[in-house]
Design an enzyme around this catalytic site. Sequence first.
Site, short mmCIF file in Angstrom:
data_model
loop_
_atom_site.label_atom_id
_atom_site.label_comp_id
_atom_site.label_asym_id
_atom_site.label_seq_id
_atom_site.Cartn_x
_atom_site.Cartn_y
_atom_site.Cartn_z
CB THR A 110 -0.57 -0.32 1.19
OG1 THR A 110 -1.69 -1.70 1.44
CG2 THR A 110 -1.93 1.03 1.10
CD GLU B 140 7.31 5.08 10.45
OE1 GLU B 140 7.84 4.39 10.38
OE2 GLU B 140 7.50 6.49 10.55
CB CYS C 104 4.10 -1.79 12.82
SG CYS C 104 4.63 -0.79 13.87
P1 NAD Z 1 -2.79 -1.94 4.69
O1 NAD Z 1 -1.68 -1.33 3.90
O2 NAD Z 1 -3.94 -3.40 4.05
O3 NAD Z 1 -4.11 -0.20 5.07
C1 NAD Z 1 -3.89 0.67 5.69
C2 NAD Z 1 -4.34 1.37 5.87
O4 NAD Z 1 -4.17 1.94 4.20
C3 NAD Z 1 -5.89 1.40 5.69
O5 NAD Z 1 -7.09 2.59 6.40
C4 NAD Z 1 -6.55 1.34 4.47
O6 NAD Z 1 -7.76 1.23 3.76
C5 NAD Z 1 -5.59 1.71 3.40
N1 NAD Z 1 -5.13 1.75 1.76
C6 NAD Z 1 -5.27 0.26 0.91
N2 NAD Z 1 -5.25 0.49 0.21
C7 NAD Z 1 -5.14 2.13 0.14
C8 NAD Z 1 -3.99 1.93 -1.00
N3 NAD Z 1 -4.46 2.00 -2.33
N4 NAD Z 1 -3.77 3.42 -1.40
C9 NAD Z 1 -4.24 4.22 -0.23
N5 NAD Z 1 -4.84 4.07 0.63
C10 NAD Z 1 -5.25 2.32 0.83
O7 NAD Z 1 -2.80 -2.39 6.02
P2 NAD Z 1 -2.82 -2.95 7.50
O8 NAD Z 1 -3.24 -4.12 7.23
O9 NAD Z 1 -4.19 -2.01 7.61
O10 NAD Z 1 -1.37 -2.88 8.39
C11 NAD Z 1 -0.32 -4.14 8.53
C12 NAD Z 1 0.52 -3.77 7.68
O11 NAD Z 1 0.91 -2.44 8.74
C13 NAD Z 1 1.39 -4.89 8.32
O12 NAD Z 1 1.91 -4.51 7.10
C14 NAD Z 1 2.55 -3.98 9.28
O13 NAD Z 1 3.58 -4.33 9.52
C15 NAD Z 1 1.64 -2.70 8.97
N6 NAD Z 1 2.33 -1.45 10.25
C16 NAD Z 1 3.70 -0.80 10.26
C17 NAD Z 1 3.19 0.14 10.92
C18 NAD Z 1 4.67 0.87 10.86
O14 NAD Z 1 4.83 1.88 12.06
N7 NAD Z 1 5.76 0.46 10.73
C19 NAD Z 1 3.08 0.20 12.08
C20 NAD Z 1 1.48 -0.45 12.23
C21 NAD Z 1 1.61 -1.15 11.13
#
Ligand code: NAD
Length: 469
Positions: free
Chosen positions: A224, A242, A276
């Site tokens: 994403t 992040e 994360c």
């Molecule tokens: P995700 O990428 O599926 O979704 C995150 C957000 O992005 C949601 O709000 C979703 O609706 C939105 N989204 C989805 N497709 C999109 C697009 N094409 N354009 C813009 N926005 C879009 O992630 P998730 O499943 O919600 O979270 C899990 C992941 O997040 C894991 O990989 C985890 O490691 C990571 N994470 C990282 C951190 C960090 O600080 N580095 C913290 C928490 C989670």
Amino acid sequence: MKQYSLMINGQQVAGEAGTFKVLNPATEEVVALCPEASLAQLDAAVASAQACFETWQYSSNDERKQLLHSIADRLEANADELARIVVEEQGKPLFLAQMEVGGAVAWTRATAELELPVEILEDGDTKRVEVHRKPLGVVGSITPWNWPLMIAVWHIMPAIRSGNTVVSKPSGLTPFNTIRLVEIINEVAPAGLVNVVTGESGIGSGMSNHPGIRKIVFTGSTPTGQSIMRGAADNLKRLTLELGGNDAGIILPDADPSVIAEAVFQTSFLNMGQTCAALKRLYVHDSIYEEMCEKLADEAAKQNVGNGMNEGVTFGPIQNHKQFELVNGLVEDARANGARIICGGAPIEGAGYFYPPTIVADVTDGCRLVDEEQFGPVLPVIRYSDVDDAVKRANAADVGLGGSVWSPDIAKATEIAARLECGTAWINGHSELLPYAPFGGCKMSGFGVEFGQEGLLEYTSTQVLNINK
Ligand code: NAD
């Protein structure tokens, strides 16, 4: 059932694209219907944030600081309700949701106290050169489902503290805590300062390439993040990404498993492993391998798995069905490839996405469970005999969020930790974030940092005033 609305320009409005269901992961029952924003409503939210920016960018330092403390006061006053919403839609046990709300308050107050002083580079008889930090404009915040309230606060507070305005988009799996957060902010903030729109990838990608948004701060998966970066290219938006991690922990041979097992377990399984910067691959020296596995299984046995609302529950469900299937698939793949399941290893029958804390031994690099981010309640324990080799394997991942080294020999552990390719390396700990220490990843874990002075600067652009006297 409670009704939720979008918040645009200080007004609660229904979603023009209809509604979608949000499930409680412990029961699979509908928590409430979430309004779904249309792209026209995204435009309206951006326009209201732009209008508010016209005045907010000139707000005084004291005004911004005061606002954040007022928001923190309001969050404290609504802490009980916020924690319950987090449990219902996210699944974590109530005590952990209360910690999440407490963290949100603490981070808001810490951000209030940050400063953006003008730097004087030269001040002579004929010339004075000053460096100012100016806000960017409208910041788009896109958040995931694991620590939904805390992460929304991490995005929103530094943005407004530095003079920007915000459009927030929570995950469609956990939207209600952020909707309530934005309602609470709007009790004390000017209209349009912080708006919330909901929806899934359509609204997210609409934000990425929106010409009215100057920066996206995103926490979520690497794919994403890549998609957002492509969308942001058209108008050169600033980005803080992040992204995912696959943090390695290395246990040195002089560590005592009975001393460290609890901390290793807690930092691996924090929030059912859906963190994360949780410890996600554990490298243990051959000489203490069996004992470490045994002690970790003892920690797992202490957990009380169940609905986070129930008294005494320490371990909730996985947040959603897709993640539940992913975790189950990784364990099945490891089992099929000869792994030894020390404890757990199969879903719990009945309603809800319950999976017990699972320790998997006799796995190694090349196995999906080791190479991929599990983001759930399962820890692969990998045997090593040469520390340099363990460091090499830890660094072989294409992601680099966190890492850790465990040993009573602090000097040696520190020297090894410094060789890990990651944004934060812990010694005798993991996953602890601090409001004053910059947090971010390297490699495919993204770029930019959050928190502290360095995190605040990411919401600003630099302007030099070159004054010829
Ligand atoms: P995700 O990428 O599926 O979704 C995150 C957000 O992005 C949601 O709000 C979703 O609706 C939105 N989204 C989805 N497709 C999109 C697009 N094409 N354009 C813009 N926005 C879009 O992630 P998730 O499943 O919600 O979270 C899990 C992941 O997040 C894991 O990989 C985890 O490691 C990571 N994470 C990282 C951190 C960090 O600080 N580095 C913290 C928490 C989670």
